[in-house]
Design an enzyme around this catalytic site. Structure first.
Site, PDB file in Angstrom:
ATOM      1  N   SER A  28       0.812  -1.222   0.000  1.00 18.17           N
ATOM      2  CA  SER A  28       0.000   0.000   0.000  1.00 18.17           C
ATOM      3  C   SER A  28       0.844   1.271   0.000  1.00 18.17           C
ATOM      4  O   SER A  28       1.719   1.446   0.841  1.00 18.17           O
ATOM      5  CB  SER A  28      -0.895   0.036   1.249  1.00 18.17           C
ATOM      6  OG  SER A  28      -1.740  -1.066   1.276  1.00 18.17           O
ATOM      7  N   HIS A  59      -3.083   1.400  -5.048  1.00 16.29           N
ATOM      8  CA  HIS A  59      -2.561   0.203  -5.721  1.00 16.29           C
ATOM      9  C   HIS A  59      -2.719   0.361  -7.221  1.00 16.29           C
ATOM     10  O   HIS A  59      -3.817   0.367  -7.750  1.00 16.29           O
ATOM     11  CB  HIS A  59      -3.262  -1.055  -5.204  1.00 16.29           C
ATOM     12  CG  HIS A  59      -2.878  -1.381  -3.805  1.00 16.29           C
ATOM     13  ND1 HIS A  59      -1.796  -2.151  -3.490  1.00 16.29           N
ATOM     14  CD2 HIS A  59      -3.398  -0.980  -2.636  1.00 16.29           C
ATOM     15  CE1 HIS A  59      -1.681  -2.232  -2.191  1.00 16.29           C
ATOM     16  NE2 HIS A  59      -2.644  -1.531  -1.639  1.00 16.29           N
ATOM     17  N   HIS A  81      -6.158  -7.615  -2.385  1.00 13.54           N
ATOM     18  CA  HIS A  81      -6.306  -8.042  -0.989  1.00 13.54           C
ATOM     19  C   HIS A  81      -7.537  -8.918  -0.819  1.00 13.54           C
ATOM     20  O   HIS A  81      -8.514  -8.774  -1.553  1.00 13.54           O
ATOM     21  CB  HIS A  81      -6.449  -6.815  -0.065  1.00 13.54           C
ATOM     22  CG  HIS A  81      -5.250  -5.933  -0.054  1.00 13.54           C
ATOM     23  ND1 HIS A  81      -5.017  -5.005  -1.035  1.00 13.54           N
ATOM     24  CD2 HIS A  81      -4.214  -5.851   0.813  1.00 13.54           C
ATOM     25  CE1 HIS A  81      -3.884  -4.386  -0.768  1.00 13.54           C
ATOM     26  NE2 HIS A  81      -3.375  -4.878   0.340  1.00 13.54           N
ATOM     27  N   TYR A  83      -9.597  -8.600   1.520  1.00 16.60           N
ATOM     28  CA  TYR A  83     -10.736  -7.764   1.948  1.00 16.60           C
ATOM     29  C   TYR A  83     -11.487  -7.126   0.780  1.00 16.60           C
ATOM     30  O   TYR A  83     -12.600  -6.645   0.934  1.00 16.60           O
ATOM     31  CB  TYR A  83     -10.306  -6.693   2.969  1.00 16.60           C
ATOM     32  CG  TYR A  83      -9.297  -5.676   2.484  1.00 16.60           C
ATOM     33  CD1 TYR A  83      -9.613  -4.692   1.547  1.00 16.60           C
ATOM     34  CD2 TYR A  83      -8.007  -5.668   3.011  1.00 16.60           C
ATOM     35  CE1 TYR A  83      -8.689  -3.766   1.131  1.00 16.60           C
ATOM     36  CE2 TYR A  83      -7.069  -4.736   2.599  1.00 16.60           C
ATOM     37  CZ  TYR A  83      -7.419  -3.786   1.662  1.00 16.60           C
ATOM     38  OH  TYR A  83      -6.498  -2.861   1.240  1.00 16.60           O
ATOM     39  N   GLU A  84     -10.856  -7.124  -0.407  1.00 16.72           N
ATOM     40  CA  GLU A  84     -11.554  -6.594  -1.589  1.00 16.72           C
ATOM     41  C   GLU A  84     -12.584  -7.585  -2.109  1.00 16.72           C
ATOM     42  O   GLU A  84     -13.354  -7.258  -3.008  1.00 16.72           O
ATOM     43  CB  GLU A  84     -10.542  -6.291  -2.703  1.00 16.72           C
ATOM     44  CG  GLU A  84      -9.619  -5.139  -2.390  1.00 16.72           C
ATOM     45  CD  GLU A  84      -8.515  -5.021  -3.438  1.00 16.72           C
ATOM     46  OE1 GLU A  84      -8.782  -4.496  -4.528  1.00 16.72           O
ATOM     47  OE2 GLU A  84      -7.392  -5.460  -3.165  1.00 16.72           O
ATOM     48  N   ALA A 111       2.393  -2.400   4.274  1.00 19.93           N
ATOM     49  CA  ALA A 111       2.243  -1.402   5.327  1.00 19.93           C
ATOM     50  C   ALA A 111       1.635  -2.132   6.524  1.00 19.93           C
ATOM     51  O   ALA A 111       0.790  -3.008   6.350  1.00 19.93           O
ATOM     52  CB  ALA A 111       1.314  -0.293   4.854  1.00 19.93           C
ATOM     53  N   MET A 208      -2.800  -6.671   6.535  1.00 20.02           N
ATOM     54  CA  MET A 208      -3.898  -7.368   5.837  1.00 20.02           C
ATOM     55  C   MET A 208      -3.433  -8.037   4.548  1.00 20.02           C
ATOM     56  O   MET A 208      -4.224  -8.212   3.619  1.00 20.02           O
ATOM     57  CB  MET A 208      -5.016  -6.367   5.524  1.00 20.02           C
ATOM     58  CG  MET A 208      -5.581  -5.681   6.740  1.00 20.02           C
ATOM     59  SD  MET A 208      -6.834  -4.484   6.288  1.00 20.02           S
ATOM     60  CE  MET A 208      -7.039  -3.591   7.837  1.00 20.02           C
ATOM     61  N   SER A 209      -2.172  -8.387   4.474  1.00 24.11           N
ATOM     62  CA  SER A 209      -1.684  -8.971   3.211  1.00 24.11           C
ATOM     63  C   SER A 209      -0.539  -9.938   3.468  1.00 24.11           C
ATOM     64  O   SER A 209      -0.377 -10.437   4.574  1.00 24.11           O
ATOM     65  CB  SER A 209      -1.218  -7.838   2.284  1.00 24.11           C
ATOM     66  OG  SER A 209      -0.064  -7.224   2.813  1.00 24.11           O
ATOM     67  N   ASN A 232       1.631   3.074  11.361  1.00 27.13           N
ATOM     68  CA  ASN A 232       0.804   3.548  12.487  1.00 27.13           C
ATOM     69  C   ASN A 232       0.997   2.634  13.693  1.00 27.13           C
ATOM     70  O   ASN A 232       1.344   1.469  13.531  1.00 27.13           O
ATOM     71  CB  ASN A 232      -0.687   3.536  12.077  1.00 27.13           C
ATOM     72  CG  ASN A 232      -1.149   2.159  11.666  1.00 27.13           C
ATOM     73  OD1 ASN A 232      -0.884   1.703  10.539  1.00 27.13           O
ATOM     74  ND2 ASN A 232      -1.812   1.461  12.563  1.00 27.13           N
ATOM     75  N   HIS A 244      -7.060   4.660   6.573  1.00 21.30           N
ATOM     76  CA  HIS A 244      -6.399   4.180   5.350  1.00 21.30           C
ATOM     77  C   HIS A 244      -5.635   5.329   4.682  1.00 21.30           C
ATOM     78  O   HIS A 244      -4.530   5.133   4.169  1.00 21.30           O
ATOM     79  CB  HIS A 244      -7.463   3.597   4.401  1.00 21.30           C
ATOM     80  CG  HIS A 244      -6.878   2.950   3.179  1.00 21.30           C
ATOM     81  ND1 HIS A 244      -5.987   1.893   3.238  1.00 21.30           N
ATOM     82  CD2 HIS A 244      -7.044   3.207   1.848  1.00 21.30           C
ATOM     83  CE1 HIS A 244      -5.634   1.540   2.011  1.00 21.30           C
ATOM     84  NE2 HIS A 244      -6.261   2.317   1.157  1.00 21.30           N
TER      85      HIS A 244
HETATM   86  N1  HPA Z   1      -3.848  -2.981  11.052  1.00 26.14           N
HETATM   87  C1  HPA Z   1      -4.043  -3.760   9.963  1.00 26.14           C
HETATM   88  N2  HPA Z   1      -3.501  -3.455   8.782  1.00 26.14           N
HETATM   89  C2  HPA Z   1      -2.734  -2.361   8.683  1.00 26.14           C
HETATM   90  C3  HPA Z   1      -2.498  -1.532   9.790  1.00 26.14           C
HETATM   91  C4  HPA Z   1      -3.091  -1.857  11.026  1.00 26.14           C
HETATM   92  O1  HPA Z   1      -2.925  -1.157  12.051  1.00 26.14           O
HETATM   93  N3  HPA Z   1      -1.708  -0.526   9.343  1.00 26.14           N
HETATM   94  C5  HPA Z   1      -1.457  -0.756   8.034  1.00 26.14           C
HETATM   95  N4  HPA Z   1      -2.082  -1.868   7.622  1.00 26.14           N
END
Ligand code: HPA
Length: 291
Positions: A28, A59, A81, A83-84, A111, A208-209, A232, A244
């Protein structure tokens, strides 16, 4: 849908020529790099049958053949992903294509949110191991070729590549520690209670990947490395709100740092692991060090 990795591999090679042995999936925000990098050849995902359509901002969906420090490199700018709504088969298909096309080393970047207290925004984490908390395994139901579905994941992340990543970061004065990546399905971020639980399970960062691709790459016999960029603090570990947009901003603002680390990594690979700098995947035994 029956996806034919060999066929798409032929198409990819038709567009890009022989592929270099090292490929990098940019996570990402880092697909910004596609804008900056000097490319030798490129092809959009949409021209590659079976490559997933990307629905997430950040992306780009391009495969680029480039050269860093004189070393041929394939960049996948953008990934799909779970989640998509993609199936695990669909989102790991590009990995199968690379494996049929001469790629031997796959670096998966992402990320991630920091769980370990000593990981801060802007740091990197070289993935030592993972915890699959996505609720699905990409090899379930898979009958790809003759490959066994009972893949041993004891050494998913190649220890030599891992050490090379850490050394490369150190040489560039970039903070990078080894750690465990935990993958969730998303797309919501986690609750503070989940993050406390993940910490107890041994996770250092959450995202998430990466995990589906790593498992499939391992099944395909690729050497795998993983690199998280911390965008983060994970939920509840600091007062900050997670979004995001902020994840993407952090990644984009640090694209140069990622490029420095990648350049250092690929140039070290050639020295430390005796990977040939040739761009051809058919050159003489470049992986004589392979286990
Ligand atoms: N959680 C899940 N996926 C992420 C995060 C997070 O804090 N930061 C970047 N991708």
């Amino acid at each position: 849908m029956t996806l034919n990795a060999q066929k798409t591999g032929r198409k990819l090679r038709g567009k890009l020529g022989e592929l270099p042995p090292i490929a990098v999936v940019l996570g990402s925000g880092f697909d910004e790099i596609a804008k900056k990098i000097k490319w030798e050849a490129k092809v959009p995902f949409k021209d590659l049958p079976g490559f997933p359509r990307l629905t997430v901002e950040g992306h780009r969906g391009l495969v680029i053949r480039t050269r860093l420090q004189g070393v041929g490199l394939l960049l996948l700018c953008g990934r799909s992903h779970y989640y998509e709504g993609h199936t695990m088969d669909a989102l790991t298909f590009p990995v199968r294509v690379l494996a049929t096309s001469g790629v031997k080393i796959l670096l998966l970047t992402n990320a991630a949110g920091a769980i370990h207290p000593q990981l801060g925004c802007g740091d990197f984490m070289a993935i030592q191991d993972h915890i699959n908390f996505m609720g699905e395994n990409p090899l379930r139901g898979s009958t790809e070729g003759n490959a066994s579905r009972f893949v041993d994941l004891t050494h998913t992340y190649d220890s030599k590549l891992l050490n090379t990543l850490v050394r490369s970061a150190r040489a560039e004065k970039i903070k990078c520690r080894k750690g465990v990546y935990l993958a969730v399905s998303g797309p919501s971020y986690e609750t503070p209670a989940e993050i406390r639980a993940f910490r107890r399970l041994g996770a250092d960062a959450v995202g998430m990947s990466t995990v589906p691709e790593a498992i499939v790459a391992k099944q395909c016999g690729l050497r795998v490395a993983g690199l998280s960029f911390i965008t983060n603090p994970a939920a509840g570990t600091k007062a900050a709100v997670i979004s995001h947009e902020e994840v993407l901003r952090q990644a984009r603002d640090n694209a140069d740092k990622m490029m420095r680390l990648l350049s250092s990594f690929v140039s070290r690979l050639t020295v430390e692991l005796q990977v040939s700098t040739s761009e051809s995947a058919t050159f003489q035994n470049p992986f004589s060090w392979q286990r």
